[in-house]
Design an enzyme around this catalytic site. Structure first.
Site, PDB file in Angstrom:
ATOM      1  N   SER A 284    -134.892  34.682  29.799  1.00 39.84           N
ATOM      2  CA  SER A 284    -135.675  34.593  28.557  1.00 39.84           C
ATOM      3  C   SER A 284    -136.335  35.934  28.219  1.00 39.84           C
ATOM      4  CB  SER A 284    -136.711  33.481  28.630  1.00 39.84           C
ATOM      5  OG  SER A 284    -137.502  33.588  29.790  1.00 39.84           O
ATOM      6  N   HIS A 361    -134.173  31.016  44.011  1.00 39.77           N
ATOM      7  CA  HIS A 361    -134.602  31.978  42.985  1.00 39.77           C
ATOM      8  C   HIS A 361    -133.792  33.260  43.128  1.00 39.77           C
ATOM      9  CE1 HIS A 361    -137.167  34.377  40.370  1.00 39.77           C
ATOM     10  NE2 HIS A 361    -137.533  33.225  39.863  1.00 39.77           N
TER      11      HIS A 361
HETATM   12  N1  HAX Z   1    -129.077  24.209  45.379  1.00 36.37           N
HETATM   13  C1  HAX Z   1    -127.788  24.383  45.760  1.00 36.37           C
HETATM   14  N2  HAX Z   1    -127.171  25.566  45.780  1.00 36.37           N
HETATM   15  C2  HAX Z   1    -127.896  26.641  45.424  1.00 36.37           C
HETATM   16  C3  HAX Z   1    -129.240  26.553  45.070  1.00 36.37           C
HETATM   17  C4  HAX Z   1    -129.845  25.262  45.032  1.00 36.37           C
HETATM   18  N3  HAX Z   1    -131.091  25.076  44.660  1.00 36.37           N
HETATM   19  N4  HAX Z   1    -129.694  27.784  44.771  1.00 36.37           N
HETATM   20  C5  HAX Z   1    -128.649  28.628  44.943  1.00 36.37           C
HETATM   21  N5  HAX Z   1    -127.569  27.930  45.329  1.00 36.37           N
HETATM   22  C6  HAX Z   1    -126.231  28.447  45.561  1.00 36.37           C
HETATM   23  C7  HAX Z   1    -125.739  29.176  44.318  1.00 36.37           C
HETATM   24  O1  HAX Z   1    -125.234  28.248  43.352  1.00 36.37           O
HETATM   25  C8  HAX Z   1    -124.707  30.108  44.880  1.00 36.37           C
HETATM   26  O2  HAX Z   1    -123.546  29.357  45.149  1.00 36.37           O
HETATM   27  P1  HAX Z   1    -122.073  29.965  44.828  1.00 36.37           P
HETATM   28  O3  HAX Z   1    -121.954  31.154  45.722  1.00 36.37           O
HETATM   29  O4  HAX Z   1    -121.158  28.853  45.194  1.00 36.37           O
HETATM   30  O5  HAX Z   1    -122.064  30.320  43.384  1.00 36.37           O
HETATM   31  C9  HAX Z   1    -125.319  30.486  46.230  1.00 36.37           C
HETATM   32  O6  HAX Z   1    -126.248  29.452  46.557  1.00 36.37           O
HETATM   33  C10 HAX Z   1    -126.038  31.821  46.213  1.00 36.37           C
HETATM   34  O7  HAX Z   1    -126.990  31.809  45.174  1.00 36.37           O
HETATM   35  P2  HAX Z   1    -128.322  32.702  45.254  1.00 36.37           P
HETATM   36  O8  HAX Z   1    -127.900  34.127  45.308  1.00 36.37           O
HETATM   37  O9  HAX Z   1    -129.209  32.198  46.343  1.00 36.37           O
HETATM   38  O10 HAX Z   1    -129.035  32.356  43.896  1.00 36.37           O
HETATM   39  P3  HAX Z   1    -128.794  33.000  42.442  1.00 36.37           P
HETATM   40  O11 HAX Z   1    -129.632  34.220  42.345  1.00 36.37           O
HETATM   41  O12 HAX Z   1    -127.355  33.137  42.117  1.00 36.37           O
HETATM   42  O13 HAX Z   1    -129.370  31.859  41.506  1.00 36.37           O
HETATM   43  C11 HAX Z   1    -130.913  30.207  40.813  1.00 36.37           C
HETATM   44  C12 HAX Z   1    -130.749  31.609  41.397  1.00 36.37           C
HETATM   45  C13 HAX Z   1    -132.379  29.967  40.504  1.00 36.37           C
HETATM   46  C14 HAX Z   1    -130.111  30.109  39.526  1.00 36.37           C
HETATM   47  C15 HAX Z   1    -130.395  29.181  41.870  1.00 36.37           C
HETATM   48  O14 HAX Z   1    -131.197  29.239  43.039  1.00 36.37           O
HETATM   49  C16 HAX Z   1    -130.362  27.756  41.354  1.00 36.37           C
HETATM   50  O15 HAX Z   1    -129.374  27.365  40.723  1.00 36.37           O
HETATM   51  N6  HAX Z   1    -131.442  26.944  41.601  1.00 36.37           N
HETATM   52  C17 HAX Z   1    -131.521  25.597  41.071  1.00 36.37           C
HETATM   53  C18 HAX Z   1    -131.893  25.630  39.592  1.00 36.37           C
HETATM   54  C19 HAX Z   1    -133.313  26.082  39.397  1.00 36.37           C
HETATM   55  O16 HAX Z   1    -134.222  25.593  40.045  1.00 36.37           O
HETATM   56  N7  HAX Z   1    -133.520  26.999  38.449  1.00 36.37           N
HETATM   57  C20 HAX Z   1    -134.877  27.491  38.077  1.00 36.37           C
HETATM   58  C21 HAX Z   1    -135.185  28.849  38.685  1.00 36.37           C
HETATM   59  C22 HAX Z   1    -136.542  29.363  38.266  1.00 36.37           C
HETATM   60  C23 HAX Z   1    -136.560  29.643  36.809  1.00 36.37           C
HETATM   61  O17 HAX Z   1    -135.902  30.506  36.265  1.00 36.37           O
HETATM   62  N8  HAX Z   1    -137.281  28.836  36.104  1.00 36.37           N
HETATM   63  O18 HAX Z   1    -137.226  28.901  34.773  1.00 36.37           O
END
Ligand code: HAX
Length: 482
Positions: A284, A361
């Site tokens: 955002s 995160h």
């Molecule tokens: N549950 C399951 N798997 C998860 C996970 C979770 N909560 N968080 C990360 N992973 C997975 C990713 O999907 C990724 O898998 P692939 O390699 O198969 O693609 C792997 O773990 C590595 O990811 P990462 O490097 O730890 O995390 P990213 O930086 O790529 O993504 C996210 C960060 C926040 C998008 C991710 O942790 C996520 O999807 N969390 C759940 C959704 C969420 O809570 N989002 C809100 C975040 C805060 C925010 O922005 N609020 O607005």
């Protein structure tokens, strides 16, 4: 008691007196940031900061302009530019361990230092945070009062915009889509667009940008409430006379939505402070910065930010969390909330190929302090709530499950894990609406930063992209010549 905590406990009046006895870093920062300016308005205070900041940036660029800040690997280019240091964003900074600092101040520090609602408010007023974000100073009570009055004066939404919002197909259109439409509908009043069309010089854009930012921020509670009441309460709105006398943004938001409890006013103040800003690289904030860099006005820029916030990996996660928690409760049925039962359900989510919402995160590597602040609120006001108990239990279970899964870089909960159950407790049960509240808050940080983008004359963003073939040829050529 820890020195820093003691210093903060003193509050701003006694902070100066404690100077000699408590020479801690936190104390020094707090004293340095106490507003010393005689500015009685936010506009005046921002103006007084611009020349010194332009000079600072000039000096930094003169001295370090050709230094390498970071290098980008091929994996980073494919991987969402994760952790690449390639932008400057002044209003907040995110530390992977400590969490967010607004102009150098952590969330607990802001809770101690920023003025609160009279007579007995315990949470910081969002208007005080707005002053801090825009100026870098902890405002006095009268400065915060001036912001409250300024926003109150600007809060009414033009009737033609309300009429258009009433016409939207509320049952079929997600509240975030309505919100984005609403911000775009407000754009026709942009002072920045008007000034640009009339040939205003670049050095003055920040003034119009600030003007738009304040008007937009002031109107968002009424816009959000219109969407909420249209979508979930059959278009029955809270009478204007109930809102007109309300002085602060948090309470105005609570009351316009139709809630009348002081505790909920406090929750809204906390919510607006916690979600305001999370440095510049999140979807955002970056979208607002990027679109604004084309000199699109604050309305157009913020609408872009909202569209990014509406994604499930970002702001929509708070809606997804509540749904997931409720499903979990349903699946548990009469079974107790034991570690084993919850573990099994978490694994079920993962096996279905879904993420566990509210955990993980892109930058943080510890529990999000925004989660902790909400947990403290819950411990005080709703310790026996069943959903809070579930969230607390998941805090023990999910990180272990995610660690066992072995993919995530951060198994700890983020802000979105907690917000839904607080809103639900007070009767705001419509989870589709939650990200709209996030958006109202996110305006405070992203628009403050946008004002500074224009004050510092940042240019249009245009990073270079390459193709996969380009990467292959580039490195193959390099290894042949080596
Ligand atoms: N549950 C399951 N798997 C998860 C996970 C979770 N909560 N968080 C990360 N992973 C997975 C990713 O999907 C990724 O898998 P692939 O390699 O198969 O693609 C792997 O773990 C590595 O990811 P990462 O490097 O730890 O995390 P990213 O930086 O790529 O993504 C996210 C960060 C926040 C998008 C991710 O942790 C996520 O999807 N969390 C759940 C959704 C969420 O809570 N989002 C809100 C975040 C805060 C925010 O922005 N609020 O607005």
């Amino acid at each position: 008691m820890h020195c820093a905590r003691f210093v903060l406990a003193l509050g701003r009046r006694d902070l100066r007196r404690a100077e000699k006895s408590w020479p801690s870093d936190v104390w020094k920062r707090a004293v340095r940031a106490l507003s010393t300016s005689s500015a009685t308005s936010l506009q005046e205070a921002v103006r007084s900061k611009i020349e010194p900041m332009r000079a600072q940036v000039h000096e930094v660029r003169e001295r370090f302009g050709e230094e390498v800040l970071d290098a980008c690997t091929v994996n980073q280019a494919y991987g969402g530019m994760r952790s690449l240091k390639a932008m400057v964003y002044e209003t907040s900074l995110l530390d992977p361990q400590e969490g967010i600092r607004f102009r150098g101040f952590s969330i607990p520090e802001c809770q101690r230092l920023l003025p609160r609602a009279k007579p007995s408010g315990e949470q910081p007023l969002p208007e005080g945070l707005l002053w801090l974000l825009l100026t870098g100073e902890i405002p006095t009570e009268s400065q915060v009062e001036s912001v409250c009055q300024d926003l109150k004066r600007r809060a009414a939404v033009p009737p033609e915009v309300l009429r258009l919002l009433d016409e939207l197909p509320h049952e079929r259109m997600h509240p975030m889509t309505q919100f984005s439409v609403a911000v775009s509908l407000l754009q026709h009043e942009s002072k920045m667009a008007e000034a640009y069309a009339q040939g205003a010089p670049k050095s003055t854009f920040w003034e119009y940008c600030l003007e738009d930012a304040l008007t937009l921020i002031a109107r968002l509670p009424a816009v959000a409430a219109r969407i909420y009441r249209n979508t979930f309460h059959g278009g029955k709105h809270v009478p204007a006379e109930k809102i007109e006398k309300v002085d602060d943004m948090g309470m105005r938001l609570a009351r316009s939505l139709g809630f009348e409890l002081n505790e909920f006013d406090e929750l809204m103040r906390l919510y607006l402070v916690l979600h305001a800003d999370h440095e510049g690289g999140n979807v955002s904030a970056h979208a607002v910065r990027l679109v604004g860099s084309a000199l699109s006005d604050p309305y157009l820029s913020f609408a872009a930010g909202l569209n990014g916030l509406a994604g499930p990996l970002h702001g929509l996660a708070n809606q997804e969390v509540l749904r997931w928690l409720l499903q979990m409760k349903e699946k548990l049925g009469n079974r107790p909330m034991t570690t084993e039962n919850l573990r099994e359900l978490c694994w079920e989510t993962l096996r279905e190929g879904h993420v566990i919402p509210g955990f993980g995160h892109a930058v943080l590597r510890r529990t999000d302090p925004r989660y902790t602040a909400q947990r403290e609120f819950a411990l005080k006001h709703l310790p026996h709530d069943e959903m809070f108990q579930l969230v607390s239990k998941l805090y023990e279970v999910v990180p272990r499950v995610l660690e066992e899964q072995g993919k995530v870089k951060n198994p700890w909960p983020n802000v979105d894990q907690h917000s839904g159950i607080l809103l639900r407790y007070y009767g705001l049960v419509e989870s589709n609406f939650y990200t709209v509240l996030f958006g109202v808050s996110r305006a405070l940080g992203t628009l403050s930063s946008l004002v500074w983008d224009r004050a510092l004359g940042l240019p249009i963003e245009r990073p270079k992209s390459v193709t996969t073939q380009w990467i292959r040829e580039h490195f193959e050529k390099r290894s042949v010549s080596a």
